[in-house]
Design a protein around this motif. Structure first.
Motif, PDB file in Angstrom:
ATOM      1  N   THR A 145      -3.768  -4.130  -2.861  1.00 44.89           N
ATOM      2  CA  THR A 145      -2.652  -3.563  -3.618  1.00 44.89           C
ATOM      3  C   THR A 145      -2.243  -2.232  -3.009  1.00 44.89           C
ATOM      4  OG1 THR A 145      -3.707  -4.501  -5.577  1.00 44.89           O
ATOM      5  CG2 THR A 145      -1.868  -2.985  -5.930  1.00 44.89           C
ATOM      6  N   GLN A 146      -3.263  -1.429  -2.678  1.00 39.47           N
ATOM      7  CA  GLN A 146      -2.970  -0.113  -2.120  1.00 39.47           C
ATOM      8  C   GLN A 146      -2.309  -0.231  -0.756  1.00 39.47           C
ATOM      9  OE1 GLN A 146      -3.432   2.681  -3.915  1.00 39.47           O
ATOM     10  NE2 GLN A 146      -2.264   3.654  -2.274  1.00 39.47           N
ATOM     11  N   VAL A 147      -2.751  -1.210   0.032  1.00 38.94           N
ATOM     12  CA  VAL A 147      -2.152  -1.386   1.363  1.00 38.94           C
ATOM     13  C   VAL A 147      -0.667  -1.691   1.214  1.00 38.94           C
ATOM     14  CG1 VAL A 147      -2.073  -2.946   3.342  1.00 38.94           C
ATOM     15  CG2 VAL A 147      -4.265  -2.085   2.503  1.00 38.94           C
ATOM     16  N   ILE A 148      -0.356  -2.584   0.301  1.00 42.98           N
ATOM     17  CA  ILE A 148       1.050  -2.943   0.122  1.00 42.98           C
ATOM     18  C   ILE A 148       1.829  -1.746  -0.433  1.00 42.98           C
ATOM     19  CG2 ILE A 148       2.630  -4.482  -1.100  1.00 42.98           C
ATOM     20  CD1 ILE A 148       0.431  -6.627  -0.945  1.00 42.98           C
ATOM     21  N   GLY A 199     -14.114   4.433  -4.576  1.00 45.46           N
ATOM     22  CA  GLY A 199     -15.307   4.154  -5.358  1.00 45.46           C
ATOM     23  C   GLY A 199     -15.023   3.790  -6.793  1.00 45.46           C
ATOM     24  N   VAL A 200     -14.029   4.423  -7.376  1.00 49.65           N
ATOM     25  CA  VAL A 200     -13.785   4.186  -8.792  1.00 49.65           C
ATOM     26  C   VAL A 200     -12.548   3.317  -9.006  1.00 49.65           C
ATOM     27  CG1 VAL A 200     -13.362   5.264 -11.014  1.00 49.65           C
ATOM     28  CG2 VAL A 200     -14.950   6.331  -9.417  1.00 49.65           C
ATOM     29  N   THR A 201     -11.424   3.784  -8.482  1.00 47.82           N
ATOM     30  CA  THR A 201     -10.193   3.039  -8.752  1.00 47.82           C
ATOM     31  C   THR A 201     -10.248   1.640  -8.168  1.00 47.82           C
ATOM     32  OG1 THR A 201      -9.127   5.158  -8.458  1.00 47.82           O
ATOM     33  CG2 THR A 201      -7.701   3.263  -8.773  1.00 47.82           C
ATOM     34  N   GLN A 202     -10.625   1.578  -6.877  1.00 48.97           N
ATOM     35  CA  GLN A 202     -10.598   0.275  -6.244  1.00 48.97           C
ATOM     36  C   GLN A 202     -11.938  -0.446  -6.332  1.00 48.97           C
ATOM     37  OE1 GLN A 202      -9.070   0.725  -2.296  1.00 48.97           O
ATOM     38  NE2 GLN A 202      -7.106   1.508  -3.023  1.00 48.97           N
ATOM     39  N   ASP A 233     -13.097  -8.876  -3.789  1.00 47.21           N
ATOM     40  CA  ASP A 233     -13.481  -7.522  -4.171  1.00 47.21           C
ATOM     41  C   ASP A 233     -12.460  -6.496  -3.707  1.00 47.21           C
ATOM     42  OD1 ASP A 233     -15.700  -8.354  -5.414  1.00 47.21           O
ATOM     43  OD2 ASP A 233     -17.093  -7.867  -3.793  1.00 47.21           O
ATOM     44  N   ASN A 234     -11.766  -6.831  -2.609  1.00 44.46           N
ATOM     45  CA  ASN A 234     -10.837  -5.868  -2.048  1.00 44.46           C
ATOM     46  C   ASN A 234      -9.445  -5.972  -2.643  1.00 44.46           C
ATOM     47  OD1 ASN A 234     -12.604  -4.561  -0.353  1.00 44.46           O
ATOM     48  ND2 ASN A 234     -12.389  -6.130   1.242  1.00 44.46           N
ATOM     49  N   GLY A 235      -9.323  -6.750  -3.726  1.00 47.14           N
ATOM     50  CA  GLY A 235      -8.002  -6.959  -4.303  1.00 47.14           C
ATOM     51  C   GLY A 235      -7.234  -5.664  -4.506  1.00 47.14           C
ATOM     52  N   LEU A 236      -7.904  -4.691  -5.073  1.00 46.31           N
ATOM     53  CA  LEU A 236      -7.204  -3.445  -5.351  1.00 46.31           C
ATOM     54  C   LEU A 236      -6.877  -2.690  -4.069  1.00 46.31           C
ATOM     55  CD1 LEU A 236      -9.216  -2.436  -8.482  1.00 46.31           C
ATOM     56  CD2 LEU A 236      -6.819  -3.100  -8.382  1.00 46.31           C
ATOM     57  N   ALA A 237      -7.746  -2.824  -3.105  1.00 49.82           N
ATOM     58  CA  ALA A 237      -7.462  -2.185  -1.824  1.00 49.82           C
ATOM     59  C   ALA A 237      -6.219  -2.804  -1.196  1.00 49.82           C
ATOM     60  CB  ALA A 237      -8.662  -2.314  -0.896  1.00 49.82           C
ATOM     61  N   ASN A 255       1.887  -3.491  -7.454  1.00 47.95           N
ATOM     62  CA  ASN A 255       2.929  -4.080  -6.587  1.00 47.95           C
ATOM     63  C   ASN A 255       3.916  -4.945  -7.382  1.00 47.95           C
ATOM     64  OD1 ASN A 255       0.465  -4.759  -3.993  1.00 47.95           O
ATOM     65  ND2 ASN A 255       1.546  -2.884  -4.460  1.00 47.95           N
ATOM     66  N   TRP A 256       4.189  -4.516  -8.569  1.00 52.83           N
ATOM     67  CA  TRP A 256       4.991  -5.338  -9.469  1.00 52.83           C
ATOM     68  C   TRP A 256       6.357  -5.666  -8.865  1.00 52.83           C
ATOM     69  CZ3 TRP A 256       8.169  -4.350 -14.345  1.00 52.83           C
ATOM     70  CH2 TRP A 256       8.013  -5.412 -15.266  1.00 52.83           C
ATOM     71  N   PHE A 257       6.942  -4.642  -8.256  1.00 46.39           N
ATOM     72  CA  PHE A 257       8.286  -4.856  -7.737  1.00 46.39           C
ATOM     73  C   PHE A 257       8.283  -5.643  -6.433  1.00 46.39           C
ATOM     74  CE2 PHE A 257      11.883  -2.288  -9.750  1.00 46.39           C
ATOM     75  CZ  PHE A 257      11.459  -2.642 -11.015  1.00 46.39           C
TER      76      PHE A 257
END
Ligand SMILES: Nc1ncnc2c1ncn2[C@@H]1O[C@H](COP(=O)(O)OP(=O)(O)OP(=O)(O)O)[C@@H](O)[C@H]1O
Ligand SMILES: Nc1ncnc2c1ncn2[C@@H]1O[C@H](COP(=O)(O)OP(=O)(O)OP(=O)(O)O)[C@@H](O)[C@H]1O
Ligand SMILES: [Mg+2]
Ligand SMILES: [Mg+2]
Lengths: 324, 382, 397, 339, 382
Positions: C361-364, D301-304, C355-359, C173-175
């Motif tokens: 990111t994906q939501v945004i 499972g892997v990426t996130q 733990d859901n940080g990356l999730a 989400n850099w931008f």
């Protein structure tokens, strides 16, 4: 009767159209492996690229003049200011780094990534996998097709179920398991998870089903043990199927990118050929498509050769003609 | 070289009962032919003896020891399959060599390339090659040793299958119609070879055939099977001349035995088509069946027992089968006679027939043979 | 040779950085002859780097030093994989003198302790094809997004059907964070993501404005780069790290980089991209740890760091390198200078907590994509949805 | 008569079971290695996944909590779930029939040739042999909206009045908007990968392109087993046309192969991943239109690094594919005749 | 119902020449049997006639029209394959129905499920079912209609293959050993059915068999093939009694014809084993071969022409073949005689033999028949 018939022409016509569609990406791949990065990114250069001299970017960066170089060069260019000297030196460096795109691509493929080593690894890994798979799958396939035993359906069900299991889903547990026994970053890690091939068992079982029971019985009468039957009767009669399996197995593991990437995290000397591609991958920061395509071309060539050799056996075929 | 004893062998395929209790004791070195109509279970029985199929009931002994729990390979039998079952990927020579290689070479010696280098392999290999060549010569397929089964004619394939069985000397041979695709000459030749082998090895043979000449000439005994049972097992001439059952009498012999309706009156005297015969039974008033081999009938001009008209004649070269439609009966009878007689026996000719009552076989209505006959009753008034 | 110490080292983007480390290595060897650097197989990109490290942590196979994306340090710190560098810094007599930017060091500071030393840093900039702009009559580079949209209109009026690419899809989400920082607001504050703020709404609306106003196509970064190189795309907004590559592949046109536009006037801040060197050694041997520190320090300072700028489009993390060693470098390479000029704006590229940080990111990411593909029309609704989804993924303890 | 000729006494001693039992033990013995390996290599991780699907485990965390059905609940309550299913099914339903059909068609056509068969075989098999990752990159380059050969080609066709007229059917009097090609010429060539209406079909196309050659090889192997005598019989029975002989001999004989090919293709289609990952990572394509299940598993499972959810999707995936495969297998296997 | 004419048919498999110029004209409605040793090319010839194999040379006409460029399906022939070639996935009934369905239903009507709904399909279907049932009844396989070939015994499979050929009425039938796996009884029965069918349809039959009884009884003519050539094609009795070639004489007839070395002196007078015969040739001084059918020999006590010792006897039930080793010669001869005589003919018994010189067949050294005999030369002094 090999007569020249319209139906033959139509068949060739259809097949050729199909071949054109199938081949298009390969032509592009080959074409890119000949072009300079600029030509690729800009979509110019026709089929073979203009083959104008280009500057090897890495070489240029490596040789770019540093402060010290400018100091020492001052004597050569007595009355120029620093920035002019730098420009001149850069030009010199660039001139020294000029190569033909095709040379650049293929040289990068073999130099930046030790592709030969990777190819050797590929051969070692795919051959071990295939041999072990056959060793384990064939008896199982035979048992599942020709031996009656309690629980056979259950075992076959399990095989079908294992067929469904995607490697991506079990990669992490598998990796952890291998790590536990200290096998990561070894050939074993590349081979062991594949030695049981549900696919192979299933494929061979389907073909064994078509072998007449009398043939198996004859072998039993001739004094073969069940194991001997597998290797001496079933295997030779199922050669086309075995070739199909060999092709599948070799192709899959030769080209596997996912698993080696997971399991070989340290040692580059264990890389299999496709990992050579990542050498030129930089995501948004710019893939080096030329060397990448050169690598891809090099990787696929051994398979094509192997396939051409193998398909002779297909043509022969083993028809079960010893039977009434 | 072993006895083979079957006790109460039964076999069901799902609901269908294919074998219903087969009892058969085959002596050491005996040559027993199994004959019977198509589908009566001959091949199934052979497969059970071989250990390829498990019986639904009963037990088998080979050489006095029960083999029910022994696998096919360990029963030390040779078998020719009705469907040949040749290894399609091996040449003729290799096909024939398989049983020898499997039993005479050890695992190391059998390895594809290096095997020959293993001690002893070379001599054994040469021995095997010699035996294979010998077997092939006997069967006249030595020209074909390098061919694959796909390049052979039907009869050639069958001979390869036979060669594979005959190349070794097992406890017993099981042959399932091994000559069915051979021509007469070769068949006679091969028959002789098998008989010769039988004599030489004194091995036990179980031989399925539908060829009566084979059965009659080669066998010590013939077992006639029908609908899953053995009706009679006896020496060939007994089977032919002295059958226990009308079905056996009808099955054996070609052309088929002539069967005429007969009956016995209250005194037991037997008459056929109204003519009294000098034969009587102990019990009287029965419906009977009188069977006569074609060669038991003869033409006669005076006092014929039977009369009829020639309706068909088949000339086999050395003999003629004449079909005669009897007066006063629906039956036709077949008469075996000389080609020289054929001129007399043109279609439509009226002929009189007689027979020696002693050669007539009497069966009751159910087909059971009636042996307690009173003969020489000429004095009984007609 | 008994006292030779080998340390394991890994970095991502090998095609980009191979040459950098090749350049650094001889000098390092000269300075530390008894330290042997074993370069492991490289990571593909930052996601791969992060996942691999996590896997290796579990399997006990960690390298001694690893390069990680700036926004991926947090998770390593949280999981106790990255090690605090404070003990080493404390031992250094003249650490400040080595020229580490305070601002840059803060990129790797977590809970008051330094966990990494930034190695290569990038900032978002504008890429312009001046030939195309000039032929449409645009002479000055836009400084705000409104001007960008106007420029688009001008370009379209002169026949360009593909005037802009705004690299919304860029990792982490850099931008999105760039537009938040532009307004002076941190995307994440403590355990809270500022998605529910007016600034976030403004961010979304600005994106929508760009997308709609410029009829921006949904290209991928790669496709946009190619299109720009081919001279098909007049304006592109992405990381400065691509400049080096663009220079080698671009068609024969006048390529200029310009400062990243703001919402009204200059941005108040911009997130730093790039990677930092993190110590992950599991060795108990002080000698090994010290060797790792030496390597870490060497590559992030002085001549070592200077190679970053020389060989890539990134900025070196180190004032000394920027100001002294490379003084005339940026005169020679004006396209690379833009980012340096923006250095004062440098802000954290933040990771989302939990733990859901990356999730998250994906939501945004998905939200941004919906704007770009035209799926989302009402930005307030979108903000609402995103806030709820993010809330759902936040750690609740 | 020698004792050696009798069933050997050693064999007698070994004889512990009747042929049926013996066959059973041979059967178990021969499937045992495969069975054991399947259990350790494949089934154990799946069981682990099953367990993890009830936790919130994340790699690197020292411990985890049991969360019950939370992970499953989450999957089912997210809108991405329906997108995932629709992408997966679109892919499977498109790719399976087409790649099986094309594989069979190619095999039959090639088999009927006397000359050139080897070349066609090699050509059609090329996509199978090539590294998918590399080929995906090639496709990506080819599908580039402005500089890719495909759109360049389309533009080229649009530029020529003849081909433009022919392909847009405007010679039939249709308006340019009425045909796909007409729209391409007026509105510009498609974005392919960036357009929700195209992305999934592009992936399907690549899947078919890549996979049908393998089916072809399997069918070719199957065709070698078809008895020539049966073709002769069919010919004598009056099966005059190719189609009739196909129905009567080839197709039934290919039954076992077809069971295999369909099963495998189906499973592989469900497992489609590499193309999606290479082309649409992160995100799963425009509007998540290519968010296939395997990609979802990998992403979670892997990426996130959310192994719990990833495991839950894995479990669902397996249940799902298992049911479908069983149904499919049951149907085909019943119709198939072996020898 | 058509003539079949073969002209110079040749066939090579790679180097091996399997057929070397076969000429054969078969009249409409004729029943020609092809006999010959295994591997002589019978099946190959049949396949070439059928159009399944292309000839390396020569031409074929069916019904007067050349068919060389016609594909098998268009030649309107029925064939029974030696290997049965049943469709493994179809039931017996379906197997038999195939030729009818292929020719009588159009493509739409043959469609799996909807086919029955197409107009006319239902009646045709019923008609076909009836014909299939009829054929199956004739062959006694009506009980097995629902089985698949895999569940049948060898003979049952063969009958299905036969049924498939006989169910329709083509221009000609090509039958390749159609009865080889049937038992004698069924074989006689089926033989009669085929003969009946031949009469009824008046169709042309080409029939490969190795069973001489079949060949002799069913055929209008028998063609004897050997090593790729037709040696003789003639009516059965001619073939048996009047062969052109010693190989034909030897091939036909079981037990094999007895061949004795003979010679003619300068006057042409023929003698065998030193005994002069009342036969002479026009040319003299030749080495000859004298062939005698086993039934041409008879036992005699006075003035035997030949003398020897019984070495072997085979009892077939209705007759006995006695092998006699001749004094002063290596040959054995076989004598066909009555079982009743067997007592006299115990092993080792000395016997005297005689024969009617008119029944002796004379061949030259190459095996060519010598027909120009002068007979009734009794007056020539011995
Ligand atoms: N797998 C099977 N399933 C059901 N029935 C079977 C099976 N195999 C054989 N049969 C039936 O069992 C019976 C006996 O078969 P078998 O093969 O033993 O006959 P056979 O006496 O050898 O006949 P033939 O002389 O025709 O070879 C036949 O009626 C056959 O149809
Ligand atoms: N594909 C082939 N390749 C080489 N030789 C072949 C091939 N097919 C048949 N032959 C040979 O051709 C010869 C004739 O075969 P054919 O099948 O016609 O014999 P046949 O007369 O039918 O014999 P049988 O009575 O044994 O069936 C045989 O010697 C056989 O080995
Ligand atoms: Mg049988
Ligand atoms: Mg034949």
């Amino acid at each position: 009767m090999t007569r020249f018939s319209p139906s033959l022409i139509i068949r060739h016509f259809i097949l050729m159209i199909g071949a054109a569609v199938v081949l298009a990406p390969f032509v592009v791949m080959l074409s890119y492996s000949l072009k300079s990065p600029a030509e690729i990114e800009r979509g110019t250069g026709g089929l073979f690229g203009a083959q104008e001299m280009m500057v090897d970017p890495k070489c240029a960066l490596r040789n770019a003049p540093r402060r010290g170089d400018i100091e020492t060069a001052r004597t050569r260019f007595p009355d120029r200011d620093d920035s002019t000297i730098q420009t001149l030196l850069t030009e010199e460096a660039n001139a020294a780094c000029e190569v033909r795109p095709v040379v650049f691509n293929y040289r990068s493929a073999f130099q930046d990534a030790p592709l030969l080593r990777y190819l050797l690894n590929g051969v070692i890994v795919t051959a071990s996998i295939f041999l072990l798979q056959v060793l384990i799958a064939l008896p199982a396939a035979y048992a599942l097709s020709k031996l009656k035993f309690w629980g056979r359906e259950a075992v076959f069900g399990l095989v079908l179920f294992c067929l469904l299991i995607p490697v991506h889903a079990i990669a992490l547990p598998l990796y952890l398991g291998l790590a536990k026994i200290g096998l990561t970053n070894t050939y074993a890690a590349l081979v062991v998870p594949w030695i049981v091939s549900a696919f192979g068992i299933f494929l061979m079982r389907q073909f064994f089903m078509t072998v007449p029971d009398d043939l198996v019985d004859a072998a039993r009468m001739d004094g073969m043990t069940e194991f001997a039957i597998v290797w001496r009767v079933m295997l030779p009669t199922a050669v086309p199927a075995l070739l199909a399996f060999a092709i599948f197995s070799v192709v899959a593991h030769w080209n596997d990118y996912f698993w080696p990437r997971i399991v070989v995290t340290g040692d580059r000397s264990l890389f299999t050929p496709p990992l050579g591609l990542r050498e030129f991958q930089a995501g948004a920061d710019g893939n080096l498509y030329g060397p990448m395509m050169a690598t891809a071309t090099v990787i696929v060539i051994p398979l094509i050769v192997a396939f051409m050799l193998a398909q002779r056996r297909f043509i022969e075929g083993i028809t079960l003609s010893g039977m009434k | 070289m072993a006895t083979v004893t079957l006790r109460g062998i039964r076999k069901n395929f799902k609901e269908t009962e294919v074998l219903r209790g087969i009892d058969l004791a085959i002596a050491d070195g005996e040559f027993v032919s199994l004959v019977g109509p198509s589908g009566c279970g001959k091949s199934t029985l052979l497969r059970i003896i071989a250990g390829l199929e498990s019986a639904s009931g009963g037990s088998i002994e080979i050489g006095g020891a029960p083999v029910d729990r022994l696998r096919a390979a360990d029963r030390n039998l040779s078998m020719v399959f009705q469907s040949y079952a040749l290894y399609p990927h091996l040449t003729v020579a290799e096909n024939i060599a398989v049983p020898l290689r499997m039993r005479q070479l050890n695992t190391a010696q059998r390895l594809p390339l290096i095997g020959r280098a293993v001690p002893g392999a070379r001599e054994r290999g040469r021995e095997i090659d010699a035996r294979v060549l010998e077997a092939a010569k006997t069967l006249e397929i030595d020209q074909l040793l390098d061919r694959k089964p796909g390049q052979l004619s039907g009869g050639q394939r069958q001979r390869v299958a036979l060669g594979r069985a005959l190349v070794r000397a097992p406890a017993a041979f099981l042959l399932d119609e091994p000559l069915s695709n051979l021509d007469a000459k070769l068949r006679v030749h091969t028959r002789t070879e098998i008989a010769e082998l039988h004599r030489r090895l004194a091995a036990t043979f179980i031989y399925v055939t539908h060829d009566q000449v084979e059965a009659m000439t080669m066998s010590s005994r013939i077992a006639v099977m029908m609908s899953g049972e053995i009706l009679q097992c006896d020496a060939p001439t007994r089977i032919y001349e002295d059958p226990n059952d009308l079905r056996v009498a009808e099955f054996i012999g070609s052309p088929r035995i002539n069967v005429l309706p007969a009956e016995s009156d209250s005194s037991g005297r037997i008459s056929v088509l109204g003519k009294g015969l000098p034969l009587a039974l102990h019990e009287g008033r029965q419906t009977l069946q009188l069977a006569l081999r074609p060669e038991a009938l003869s033409l006669t001009h005076h006092t014929p027992l039977l009369q009829g008209r020639v309706v068909h004649a088949e000339n086999l070269g050395h003999e003629v089968f004449v079909q005669i439609s009897l007066d006063g009966a629906e039956q036709r009878v077949v008469l075996r006679t000389d080609p020289a007689m054929q001129a007399q026996l043109h279609l439509g000719a009226k002929v009189g027939l007689t027979f020696d009552p002693n050669r007539a076989l009497i069966f009751d209505a159910k087909g059971q043979r009636q042996r307690n006959l009173l003969r020489a009753l000429q004095e009984i008034p007609a | 040779q008994d006292d030779t110490i080998t340390i394991d080292f890994v970095y991502p983007y090998s095609s980009l950085f191979d040459v950098t480390y090749e350049a650094i290595m001889p000098a390092f060897k000269a300075a530390h002859p008894n330290i042997n650097i074993n370069i492991r197989a490289s990571y593909e990109e930052y996601e791969d780097a992060s996942n691999t490290i996590l896997r290796e942590a579990v399997s006990g196979n960690l390298p001694d030093v690893t390069m990680q994306g700036l926004n991926r340090q947090q998770i390593l710190v949280d999981r106790g994989i990255a090690q605090s560098l404070e003990p080493f810094i404390a031992k250094e007599a003249d650490f400040q003198k080595d020229g580490y930017h305070e601002a840059m060091l803060s990129l790797s500071t977590f809970g008051g302790e330094v966990y990494g030393l930034p190695f290569s840093v990038s900032l978002p900039v504008g890429y312009y094809n001046m030939d195309l702009l000039k032929s449409a009559g645009v002479e000055t580079l836009p400084t705000t997004w409104d001007e960008v949209v106007q420029t688009c209109q001008t370009l379209k009026a002169s026949g360009s059907d593909n005037p802009i690419y705004w690299d919304w899809a860029i990792t982490g989400n850099w931008f999105f964070q760039a537009l938040m920082w532009t307004q002076g607001v941190a995307p994440v504050e403590g355990n809270h993501i500022n998605m529910d703020t007016p600034e976030a709404l403004k961010t979304l609306e600005t994106i929508k404005k760009i997308v709609d106003g410029c009829e921006m196509k949904n290209l991928s970064s790669d496709e946009a780069n190619s299109a720009f190189a081919a001279g098909d795309l007049p304006m592109m907004f992405t990381s400065t790290s691509n400049v080096g590559r663009m220079l080698t592949i671009k068609d024969d046109f006048d390529f200029v980089t310009g400062a990243y536009p703001g919402i009204d006037g200059q941005p108040a801040g911009l997130p730093a991209g790039g990677n930092a060197a993190v110590m992950t050694s599991t060795s108990d041997d002080p000698a090994v740890r010290d060797a790792a520190w030496q390597w870490l320090k060497f590559i992030t300072s002085g001549e070592g760091a200077a190679e970053v700028a020389r060989t890539t489009g990134y900025m070196p993390p180190n004032r000394a390198a920027n100001d002294l060693i490379l003084a005339d470098f940026y005169e020679q390479n004006p396209q690379k200078a833009t980012a340096v000029k923006q250095l004062p704006l440098l802000r954290d590229w933040q990771a989302y907590p939990g733990d859901n940080g990356l999730a998250i990111t994906q939501v945004i990411y998905d939200g941004l994509e919906r704007i770009v593909t035209g799926d989302a029309q009402d930005m307030e609704d979108l903000q609402q949805e995103l806030s709820e989804e993010i809330e759902d993924l936040m750690p609740h303890s | 008569m020698s004792v050696a000729d009798l069933p050997s006494s050693a064999a007698m001693r070994r004889a512990t079971a009747d042929p049926d039992r013996r066959q059973a033990s041979a059967g178990w013995l021969m499937s045992a290695p495969a069975l054991a390996l399947m259990l350790t290599i494949l089934i154990a991780p799946v069981l682990l996944a099953l367990m993890l699907s009830f936790t919130d485990y994340s790699l690197g965390n020292p411990s985890f909590n049991w969360v019950g059905w939370d992970n499953y609940e989450r999957i089912f309550t997210r809108s991405t779930y329906t997108k995932m299913l629709s992408a997966t099914f679109t892919y499977v339903i498109t790719v399976v029939p087409l790649s099986v059909g094309l594989g069979l068609g190619a095999a039959l056509l090639i088999q009927s040739l006397t000359r050139g068969a080897a070349i066609y075989k090699a050509v059609y098999f090329l996509p199978v042999m090539a590294t998918l990752l590399a080929m995906t990159i090639v496709w990506q380059l080819m599908l580039h909206p402005s500089i890719g050969v495909i759109n360049r080609g389309l533009e080229g066709l649009c530029a020529m009045p003849f081909t433009r007229g022919l392909l847009s059917l405007s010679f039939l009097g249709l308006s340019p908007e009425a045909t796909w090609f007409g729209r391409v010429c007026t509105e510009g060539a498609p974005l392919w990968l960036g357009d929700r209406d195209y992305a999934i079909w592009v992936v399907c196309f690549i899947g078919i392109w890549q996979g049908f050659g393998f089916n072809m090889v399997l069918y070719l192997a199957g065709l070698t087993g078809v008895s020539r005598e049966l073709y002769a019989a069919a010919e004598m029975d009056g099966a005059r046309s190719y189609w009739e002989r196909f129905r009567l001999v080839t197709w039934p004989a290919l039954g076992p192969t077809t069971v295999f090919v369909v099963t495998i293709t189906c499973i592989r289609a469900f497992q489609a991943f590499d193309t999606v990952e290479a082309l649409f990572s992160p995100g799963g394509g425009p509007g998540k239109s290519v968010y296939v299940m395997m990609f979802a598993i990998y992403e979670k499972g892997v990426t996130q690094n959310l192994m719990g959810i990833g495991a839950a999707i894995t479990v669902l995936f397996l249940i799902f594919v298992m049911i479908l495969t069983l149904i499919q297998h049951w149907i085909t296997e019943r119709k198939v005749h072996y020898t």
